[in-house]
Scaffold this motif. Structure first.
Motif, PDB file in Angstrom:
ATOM      1  N   TYR A  88       0.854  -1.202   0.000  1.00  0.00           N
ATOM      2  CA  TYR A  88       0.000   0.000   0.000  1.00  0.00           C
ATOM      3  C   TYR A  88       0.881   1.240   0.000  1.00  0.00           C
ATOM      4  O   TYR A  88       0.631   2.194  -0.737  1.00  0.00           O
ATOM      5  CB  TYR A  88      -0.897   0.063   1.249  1.00  0.00           C
ATOM      6  CG  TYR A  88      -1.830  -1.103   1.467  1.00  0.00           C
ATOM      7  CD1 TYR A  88      -2.381  -1.801   0.407  1.00  0.00           C
ATOM      8  CD2 TYR A  88      -2.194  -1.495   2.760  1.00  0.00           C
ATOM      9  CE1 TYR A  88      -3.237  -2.862   0.635  1.00  0.00           C
ATOM     10  CE2 TYR A  88      -3.056  -2.547   2.981  1.00  0.00           C
ATOM     11  CZ  TYR A  88      -3.560  -3.233   1.921  1.00  0.00           C
ATOM     12  OH  TYR A  88      -4.406  -4.281   2.142  1.00  0.00           O
ATOM     13  N   VAL A  89       1.902   1.225   0.866  1.00  0.00           N
ATOM     14  CA  VAL A  89       2.755   2.407   0.987  1.00  0.00           C
ATOM     15  C   VAL A  89       3.574   2.601  -0.285  1.00  0.00           C
ATOM     16  O   VAL A  89       3.722   3.714  -0.788  1.00  0.00           O
ATOM     17  CB  VAL A  89       3.664   2.293   2.219  1.00  0.00           C
ATOM     18  CG1 VAL A  89       4.498   3.541   2.370  1.00  0.00           C
ATOM     19  CG2 VAL A  89       2.846   2.064   3.458  1.00  0.00           C
ATOM     20  N   GLY A 127       1.647   4.192  -3.066  1.00  0.00           N
ATOM     21  CA  GLY A 127       1.407   5.621  -2.903  1.00  0.00           C
ATOM     22  C   GLY A 127       2.665   6.433  -2.722  1.00  0.00           C
ATOM     23  O   GLY A 127       2.607   7.564  -2.262  1.00  0.00           O
ATOM     24  N   SER A 173      -1.546   8.564  -5.457  1.00  0.00           N
ATOM     25  CA  SER A 173      -2.367   8.593  -4.241  1.00  0.00           C
ATOM     26  C   SER A 173      -3.696   7.898  -4.464  1.00  0.00           C
ATOM     27  O   SER A 173      -4.171   7.152  -3.606  1.00  0.00           O
ATOM     28  CB  SER A 173      -2.639  10.032  -3.815  1.00  0.00           C
ATOM     29  OG  SER A 173      -1.464  10.771  -3.815  1.00  0.00           O
ATOM     30  N   ALA A 181      -3.216   4.282  -4.401  1.00  0.00           N
ATOM     31  CA  ALA A 181      -2.957   3.783  -3.046  1.00  0.00           C
ATOM     32  C   ALA A 181      -4.248   3.678  -2.252  1.00  0.00           C
ATOM     33  O   ALA A 181      -4.480   2.676  -1.567  1.00  0.00           O
ATOM     34  CB  ALA A 181      -1.972   4.697  -2.341  1.00  0.00           C
ATOM     35  N   VAL A 241      -1.888   3.254   8.398  1.00  0.00           N
ATOM     36  CA  VAL A 241      -1.468   3.470   7.009  1.00  0.00           C
ATOM     37  C   VAL A 241      -2.609   4.067   6.205  1.00  0.00           C
ATOM     38  O   VAL A 241      -2.424   4.999   5.409  1.00  0.00           O
ATOM     39  CB  VAL A 241      -0.982   2.139   6.390  1.00  0.00           C
ATOM     40  CG1 VAL A 241      -0.715   2.300   4.918  1.00  0.00           C
ATOM     41  CG2 VAL A 241       0.266   1.677   7.089  1.00  0.00           C
ATOM     42  N   ILE A 273      -2.685   7.638   4.130  1.00  0.00           N
ATOM     43  CA  ILE A 273      -2.965   7.740   2.694  1.00  0.00           C
ATOM     44  C   ILE A 273      -4.148   8.668   2.464  1.00  0.00           C
ATOM     45  O   ILE A 273      -4.159   9.458   1.507  1.00  0.00           O
ATOM     46  CB  ILE A 273      -3.186   6.337   2.084  1.00  0.00           C
ATOM     47  CG1 ILE A 273      -1.884   5.556   2.111  1.00  0.00           C
ATOM     48  CG2 ILE A 273      -3.673   6.451   0.653  1.00  0.00           C
ATOM     49  CD1 ILE A 273      -1.994   4.149   1.627  1.00  0.00           C
ATOM     50  N   LEU A 319      -2.961  12.102   2.464  1.00  0.00           N
ATOM     51  CA  LEU A 319      -2.298  12.388   1.187  1.00  0.00           C
ATOM     52  C   LEU A 319      -3.336  12.735   0.122  1.00  0.00           C
ATOM     53  O   LEU A 319      -3.185  13.714  -0.620  1.00  0.00           O
ATOM     54  CB  LEU A 319      -1.530  11.134   0.782  1.00  0.00           C
ATOM     55  CG  LEU A 319      -0.451  11.207  -0.268  1.00  0.00           C
ATOM     56  CD1 LEU A 319       0.655  12.102   0.242  1.00  0.00           C
ATOM     57  CD2 LEU A 319       0.096   9.807  -0.520  1.00  0.00           C
ATOM     58  N   VAL A 320      -4.404  11.934   0.084  1.00  0.00           N
ATOM     59  CA  VAL A 320      -5.469  12.169  -0.884  1.00  0.00           C
ATOM     60  C   VAL A 320      -6.102  13.524  -0.632  1.00  0.00           C
ATOM     61  O   VAL A 320      -6.316  14.319  -1.552  1.00  0.00           O
ATOM     62  CB  VAL A 320      -6.530  11.049  -0.776  1.00  0.00           C
ATOM     63  CG1 VAL A 320      -7.803  11.431  -1.510  1.00  0.00           C
ATOM     64  CG2 VAL A 320      -5.980   9.760  -1.325  1.00  0.00           C
TER      65      VAL A 320
END
Lengths: 485, 100
Positions: free
Chosen positions: A142-143, A146, A155, A158, B75, B79, B82-83
Motif C-alpha cells: 500500500y505504501v 502511494g 495517491s 494507493a 497506514v 494515505i 495524502l489524498v
C-alpha cells in the motif's frame, strides 16, 4: 505455570531473518547517514545474502511437525525467486525513483519488507503466520503504491488499493475464524488430518470458511470477479512497483493457494473444480477482451496479467503433480516476463514524463532500439509465440489440463491466447511503424544498470524458450516437496 | 444466560454490517470504519469459538488481528491525508481519474 520453549533452529529460516535484519538496518542507515545510495547498497546486499542462503538450503528439507514455517524445497525455491524479483525491481528503480519524487530512504527498505512477507507467506504452515505475512506484504505494498506523493494518480491508486485490500483481509480473517471454529486448530498439518474425518455439523462451517478465505486470497491474486482494483492500481503505481506487484505479490498469494489445496484443504478440492472452471474462463476472457480496448500500456498489461491468472487456473484445476509443476514453472517465467515488460516502460521514462499511451510507442524501434527489441521479445513471449519462454510455460499449462481431461478448458485457453496476440502484436507493430517524421530524440533517464538488467532479462526469455530443461528440473524438485507431506 | 452461539451471531452480524456499509457508503473514512467493523466481527467470532472449545489459539489470533487492524488504520489514514492534501475531497466517487 511452566512454559516450554520450543527448540528453535534459527539457521532454517536464515533467508527470511537476513531480509528482516537488513530491512531494519537500512532504515537505521537512512536515519543516520541520509545517503540514499548507502540505503540502496544495504538493501541489495541483504537480498543477495538471502538469495545465496536459500541457494545453499536447496535440497535440505527440515521436518516441521510442530513448526509454523515449512523449510522444504518448495519454500526454498520461492525464497530464491522472490529475492531475485526484489533485486531486479530495485535495480530497475534506479534513476526512476530520483526523478519522480519518491523518498528513496523508505522505498528500498519497504521493498525488503514486502519480500519478507512473500517469503513467509509461501513458507507458512499455520493460519496465523499466513495472515500476518499476507498483511506484512499488503501493507508494505500500500505504501509503495502511494510513494509518489506529488502525483495524484499514485495517491488515488494507493487509496483504492488499501480499501479493497483491507476489505479482502476482512473476508480472509472471518474465513479463518470459521475454519478455526469448525476444526479447533490453525495448524496446516493438524487441519489436514482432521479434515479427512470431518463430517456432520462442522462441515458446512468449514466450507463457508474456505469460501471466505478464497474470496480474500482471490483479491490478492486479482482473479475475476475480484479483479476490479488491479487495473487502477497497476496504472497509478510507480512503474517498477507495478512490476513488483504483478509478479511478486501475485505469485506469493498463488503459491500459498497451491499449498493450501495440496495439504490442508485437499479433501475439499472437489467442491471447487466447478467454480474454478468458471472463474478460469472468466479471468481469461474478461482480461483479454478488456486489454484489447486499452489506450494506456500499463493498463493493457494489467488486464493481460488478469488473463494470465486465468491461464494459471486452467492448470491449477487439474491439481496433479504435473499440473503443479506447470503452474510453478509458469510463475517463474511470468515473473521474468512481467518484470521485463514493466522494466521497459520504466527505462523509457524521460524526466518526469512516462511513456504510457499507445501513441507514445509509435516508431520507438528507430529512436530507442534496445528497449524496443527487448519489449518486443517480451510481448511475443507474453503472447506465447514459440522459441520464447511464454510458449514453454503455456505449453506445459495447457497440456497438463488436457492430460487431466479438461480439454474444453484448454481449447478456450488457446483461443484466448489467440485473442491476446492481437493487442501484443499491435503494440509491437506500432513500435516498428515507419515514422512520418522523425521526432526529436528524448533521452530516457533509465540508468545503464537498468538497461543491462533488461538485456539479461530479455536474453533469459529467449534462453528459457529454447532450453528450459534445467529450470524444469528445479521446478520438479520444488513441487515434489509440496506433495511429499 | 447468553450462550457462545449468541456471541457468534453478534460477530457475524457485525461482519455483515461492515460489508454492507463498505458497499454502500461513499466517504473513505467511513469505508475504513466499516473495515474495522468487519475485523472486529471476525475477532468476536474467534473469541466465542475459543469459549466453546476451550482452546487458546483463537485468543492469540485476536490479539494479532487487533494489531494488524491498528496498522491498517494508521497506514490508511496517512494515505487519506495524502489524498485530501491533493484533492481536498473524501468522496470515493470523485476518485475517478483512473478508469477506462
Amino acid at each position: 505455570m511452566e512454559i516450554i520453549f520450543p527448540a528453535v533452529n534459527i539457521a532454517s529460516i536464515a533467508p527470511q531473518l537476513i531480509v528482516a535484519t537488513f530491512a531494519i538496518l537500512a532504515l537505521l542507515v537512512e536515519v543516520f547517514s541520509k545517503s540514499s545510495r548507502l540505503v540502496f547498497a544495504t538493501c541489495l546486499v541483504g537480498l543477495f545474502v538471502a538469495f545465496a542462503l536459500s541457494f545453499m538450503q536447496w535440497g535440505r528439507g527440515i521436518p516441521y511437525e510442530n513448526s509454523l514455517v515449512a523449510v522444504d524445497n518448495y519454500t526454498t525455491f520461492f525464497n530464491a525467486l522472490f529475492a531475485i524479483v526484489a533485486i531486479i525491481t530495485m535495480l530497475l528503480s534506479l534513476g526512476y525513483v530520483d526523478n519522480t519524487g519518491i523518498d528513496t530512504g523508505k522505498y528500498y527498505p519497504l521493498i525488503l519488507f514486502a519480500t519478507l512477507g512473500m517469503m513467509l507467506l509461501v513458507s507458512s504452515m499455520d493460519l496465523l503466520l499466513m495472515f500476518l505475512s499476507l498483511e506484512l506484504l499488503s501493507i508494505s505494498m500500500y505504501v509503495l503504491v502511494g510513494s509518489q506523493r506529488d502525483r495524484w494518480v499514485s495517491s488515488e491508486a494507493a487509496i483504492k488499493y488499501i480499501l479493497t485490500g483491507a476489505f479482502a483481509s476482512g473476508f480472509l480473517l472471518f474465513g479463518i475464524a470459521l475454519v478455526y471454529g469448525a476444526t479447533g486448530t490453525i495448524s496446516f498439518t493438524k487441519l489436514e488430518s482432521l479434515l479427512s474425518g470431518l463430517t456432520g455439523e462442522g462441515l458446512p462451517l468449514l466450507k463457508m470458511g474456505v469460501l471466505l478465505m478464497m474470496v480474500g486470497l482471490g483479491f490478492k491474486i486479482a482473479m475475476v470477479p475480484f479483479h476490479m482494483w488491479a487495473p487502477d492500481v497497476y496504472e497509478g503505481a510507480p512503474t517498477p512497483i507495478t512490476g513488483f506487484l504483478s509478479t511478486g505479490s501475485k505469485i506469493a498469494a498463488f503459491a500459498l493457494i497451491l499449498r493450501l489445496f495440496n495439504n490442508p484443504f485437499n479433501h475439499l478440492f472437489s467442491d471447487w473444480v466447478g467454480i474454478l472452471w468458471i472463474l478460469a474462463v472468466l479471468s481469461m476472457t474478461i482480461g483479454n477482451v478488456a486489454a484489447l480496448l486499452q489506450k494506456n500500456v500499463k493498463r493493457m498489461l494489467a488486464y493481460s496479467s488478469i488473463a494470465h491468472v486465468g491461464y494459471l487456473l486452467v492448470a491449477f484445476i487439474a491439481l496433479s503433480t504435473r499440473a503443479m509443476e506447470a503452474v510453478v514453472l509458469y510463475f517463474t517465467l511470468y515473473a521474468i516476463m512481467g518484470l521485463t515488460a514493466f522494466g521497459c516502460i520504466t527505462s523509457l521514462t524521460s524526466g518526469e514524463k512516462e511513456r504510457l499511451k499507445q501513441e507514445d510507442y509509435t516508431s520507438l524501434g528507430y529512436t530507442q532500439p534496445v528497449q524496443a527489441v527487448i519489449l518486443s521479445v517480451c510481448l511475443l513471449s507474453l503472447a506465447g509465440i514459440p522459441l520464447t519462454a511464454g510458449f514453454i510455460g503455456k505449453f506445459y499449462l495447457f497440456s497438463s489440463a488436457v492430460d487431466a481431461g479438461y480439454v474444453g478448458l484448454a481449447v478456450i485457453a488457446v483461443l484466448n491466447s489467440a485473442v491476446s496476440l492481437y493487442y501484443y502484436l499491435g503494440l509491437m507493430l506500432r513500435m516498428y511503424a515507419l515514422p512520418g517524421r522523425f521526432a526529436p530524440v528524448e533521452v530516457p533517464v533509465g540508468s545503464p544498470v537498468g538497461k543491462i538488467v533488461l538485456l539479461l532479462l530479455g536474453f533469459s526469455i529467449l534462453a528459457l524458450g529454447i532450453y528450459p530443461s534445467p529450470l524444469v528440473g528445479v521446478v520438479k524438485g520444488a513441487v515434489t516437496a509440496l506433495s511429499a507431506l | 444466560m447468553i450462550t457462545a452461539n449468541q456471541y457468534l451471531m453478534v460477530g457475524a452480524i457485525l461482519f455483515a454490517i461492515g460489508v454492507l456499509g463498505f458497499l454502500t457508503r461513499r466517504n473513505i473514512i467511513v469505508l475504513l470504519m466499516c473495515i474495522e467493523l468487519m475485523i472486529n466481527g471476525a475477532g468476536l467470532a474467534f473469541v466465542s469459538f475459543c469459549r466453546q472449545m476451550g482452546s487458546l489459539e483463537g485468543q492469540v489470533f485476536v490479539l494479532f488481528a487487533m494489531v494488524i487492524a491498528a496498522v491498517e488504520i494508521a497506514v490508511g489514514l496517512s494515505i487519506i491525508l495524502l489524498v485530501f492534501r491533493n484533492r481536498a475531497t473524501l468522496d470515493a466517487d470523485e476518485m475517478e481519474s483512473l478508469k477506462w
